[in-house]
Enzyme design. Structure first.
Site, PDB file in Angstrom:
ATOM      1  N   LYS A  73       0.828  -1.375   0.263  1.00 39.97           N
ATOM      2  CA  LYS A  73       0.065  -0.030   0.171  1.00 39.97           C
ATOM      3  C   LYS A  73       0.943   1.295  -0.364  1.00 39.97           C
ATOM      4  O   LYS A  73       2.002   1.325   0.964  1.00 39.97           O
ATOM      5  CB  LYS A  73      -0.821   0.204   1.252  1.00 39.97           C
ATOM      6  CG  LYS A  73      -2.352   1.103   0.971  1.00 39.97           C
ATOM      7  CD  LYS A  73      -2.693   1.481   2.325  1.00 39.97           C
ATOM      8  CE  LYS A  73      -3.768   2.327   2.786  1.00 39.97           C
ATOM      9  NZ  LYS A  73      -4.715   1.484   4.108  1.00 39.97           N
ATOM     10  N   SER A 148      -9.886   2.019   2.925  1.00 41.13           N
ATOM     11  CA  SER A 148      -8.909   2.111   2.397  1.00 41.13           C
ATOM     12  C   SER A 148      -7.860   1.424   1.051  1.00 41.13           C
ATOM     13  O   SER A 148      -7.379   2.305   0.470  1.00 41.13           O
ATOM     14  CB  SER A 148      -7.809   3.218   2.619  1.00 41.13           C
ATOM     15  OG  SER A 148      -7.477   2.891   3.641  1.00 41.13           O
ATOM     16  N   SER A 172      -9.613  -0.631   7.551  1.00 39.83           N
ATOM     17  CA  SER A 172      -9.201  -0.449   6.085  1.00 39.83           C
ATOM     18  C   SER A 172      -8.253  -1.351   5.263  1.00 39.83           C
ATOM     19  O   SER A 172      -8.373  -2.044   4.102  1.00 39.83           O
ATOM     20  CB  SER A 172      -7.895   0.495   5.795  1.00 39.83           C
ATOM     21  OG  SER A 172      -8.809   1.826   5.750  1.00 39.83           O
TER      22      SER A 172
HETATM   23  N1  GLN Z   1     -13.014   4.386   6.428  1.00 42.11           N
HETATM   24  C1  GLN Z   1     -12.394   3.881   7.908  1.00 42.11           C
HETATM   25  C2  GLN Z   1     -12.450   5.783   7.645  1.00 42.11           C
HETATM   26  O1  GLN Z   1     -12.546   6.123   6.498  1.00 42.11           O
HETATM   27  C3  GLN Z   1     -10.506   3.619   7.869  1.00 42.11           C
HETATM   28  C4  GLN Z   1     -10.154   3.857   7.338  1.00 42.11           C
HETATM   29  C5  GLN Z   1      -8.537   2.829   7.561  1.00 42.11           C
HETATM   30  O2  GLN Z   1      -8.450   1.700   8.444  1.00 42.11           O
HETATM   31  N2  GLN Z   1      -7.262   3.442   7.173  1.00 42.11           N
HETATM   32  O3  GLN Z   1     -11.355   5.960   8.554  1.00 42.11           O
END
Ligand code: GLN
Length: 473
Positions: A73, A148, A172
């Site tokens: 990532k 994400s 994410s």
């Molecule tokens: N969807 C969650 C957010 O927008 C989690 C994001 C993540 O785990 N990086 O914060």
């Protein structure tokens, strides 16, 4: 791809060890798959296939990962490679050092085909917040891969890599794994070093593997779970062999179902998958118990105060002076504001504003302090529930993958995280594994959570459910 090629890291490793497959040949095949399909999927922000192929020539067949392609990532650093975090702020930034978790994989023989797309600074649930382009779900290109870590997850699902590394602050790794039909594992907080992960919410952030099987997640965790003095929150613990700990059944285990989550609106096929998993657990010798986590529904609002608060502090470093984008202003203040205004996208700005607000004098007690109290309450309740159950089963997401562009209201998007966030608040290990498909053939993911440092037992339980619900070990 040639159907004889290994589908999992485990199969790959065995084929390489017995000289049935050469890492370089495999990587050349992978390159073709990427070149043919990534223009549609768009999992990668940067490819380094020539370098990966030449590195694979030096791969030792006896090494743990033996030249296996692992995607990273793009908020996790690999020295000399870009690390954009999906943001214009870091569009031209090149990582000066390698994250500890990535170094561990490289030392075990992994090669990196490329850095993968993400929601900007890992804020989002669809990868549509990337400043560059959205990634598409390989199972249905009109749908999001989740986020994400959408690029990492799509890469594994599309056969561009045998495994990938993602980050999980509120889900994410797990939510995109559910959307793409692969496994996503968030280890216990502190088990995998965060050194080299660009910080979002430091008390919540975890690096975790994304794989095609639960066994593969155990293989990757064996390599990534090393104590690291460069991360002050890195845990010291006796070494565990996560792969060797995988048991064939759930005999004697107690599977917990959380009472307070029963009333939530989930897609009917996901509710059916929960029933299937429950039956599979019983058949495998587990007992099923109902547990109570009274404040679990407050996890989502607490997270959306704590995570922005931490992000507003962490992202303060992007000031146009030290690194990243720089737009000159008449004075320092104008330099900061021009740089930050042009460098950050709207979701990141929203989080910074919310975070600065909830931390400000007069609102700190009403919002931030209250949210951290709620976090402690939920953590204690989860710990208590995990005394009467060994693992807790929930859906990973309320729905299967949605269409690109379908969710435009940020609050609606946040709701996709209702099941994944509690594990981050509590620092608990949690895993999403594929459990069938919905009526349109889209993957369904179920989640298991376990107690802190119960990662080995959690992986073992997930492996039993994953394989009994049709997953290939
Ligand atoms: N969807 C969650 C957010 O927008 C989690 C994001 C993540 O785990 N990086 O914060």
């Amino acid at each position: 791809m040639n159907s004889e090629l290994p589908r999992s890291l485990d199969q790959y490793r065995r084929a390489v060890r017995t000289h049935v497959l050469s890492p370089t040949e495999y990587l050349q095949e992978t390159r073709e798959v990427i070149e043919q399909n990534d223009p549609q999927v768009r999992a990668f922000l940067h490819l380094r296939l020539d370098a990966a192929i030449s590195e694979s020539k030096a791969a030792k067949s006896s090494s743990l990962l033996a030249g296996a392609p692992i995607a990273i990532k793009d908020n996790i650093m690999m020295a000399g490679e870009p690390c954009t975090c999906g943001s214009l702020m870091l569009e031209h930034y090149v990582a000066p050092y390698t994250a500890t978790a990535v170094q561990a994989l490289l030392s075990a023989g992994a090669v990196v085909p490329g850095k993968t797309n993400l929601d900007e600074f890992a804020m989002g649930s669809s990868t549509e917040n990337s400043a560059f382009f959205p990634t598409h779900n390989p199972q249905d290109l009109s749908r999001v891969p989740g986020g994400s870590s959408g690029g990492s997850t799509a890469a594994v699902a599309a056969g561009f890599a045998l495994g990938a590394v993602g980050s999980d602050t509120g889900g994410s790794v797990r939510q995109p794994a559910a959307f793409c039909g692969v496994v996503g594992f968030k280890p216990t907080y502190g088990l995998v070093s965060r050194y080299g992960l660009v910080a979002f919410g430091s008390s919540l952030d975890c690096i975790g593997p994304i794989t095609r099987s639960v066994r593969d997640a155990a293989i990757m965790l064996n390599i990534m779970a090393v104590h690291d003095p460069r991360d002050a929150t890195s845990l010291r613990h006796a070494p565990v062999d996560y792969e060797a700990s995988l048991q064939p059944s759930l005999a004697g285990k107690r599977l917990g179902i959380i009472h307070e989550l029963q009333g939530l609106d989930v897609q009917p096929e996901i509710a059916r998958a929960m029933e299937d998993a429950r039956r599979a657990a019983l058949q495998s010798g587990a007992s099923v118990v109902e547990v109570s986590v009274p404040h679990i529904l407050s996890a989502l609002p607490a997270y959306y105060i704590i995570a922005p608060a931490e992000c507003s502090a962490n992202l303060g470093r992007f000031d146009g002076v030290r690194y990243g984008l720089h737009l000159e202003g008449r004075d320092m203040t104008e330099t900061y504001s021009r740089t930050r205004n042009a460098g950050f996208g709207s979701e990141v700005k929203r989080r910074i504003l919310i975070g600065a607000f909830v931390l400000s004098a007069g609102y700190y007690d009403a919002y931030y302090k209250k949210a951290t109290d709620v976090r402690q309450l939920i953590t204690d309740e989860l710990d208590l529930a995990l005394q009467s159950a060994d693992v807790l089963l929930t859906p990973t997401t309320p729905t299967t993958a949605f269409k690109l562009g379908a969710v435009s209201d940020p609050l609606e998007m946040y709701k996709a995280d209702v099941f994944t966030i509690p594990a981050n608040l509590g620092g608990l290990p949690a895993i999403s594994f594929p459990a069938g498909t919905d009526e349109s053939g889209l993957p369904i993911g179920l989640q298991l959570m376990g107690p802190r440092l119960g990662d080995a037992d959690l992986l073992s339980a997930a492996n039993v459910l994953f394989t009994s619900l049709g997953g290939a070990s």
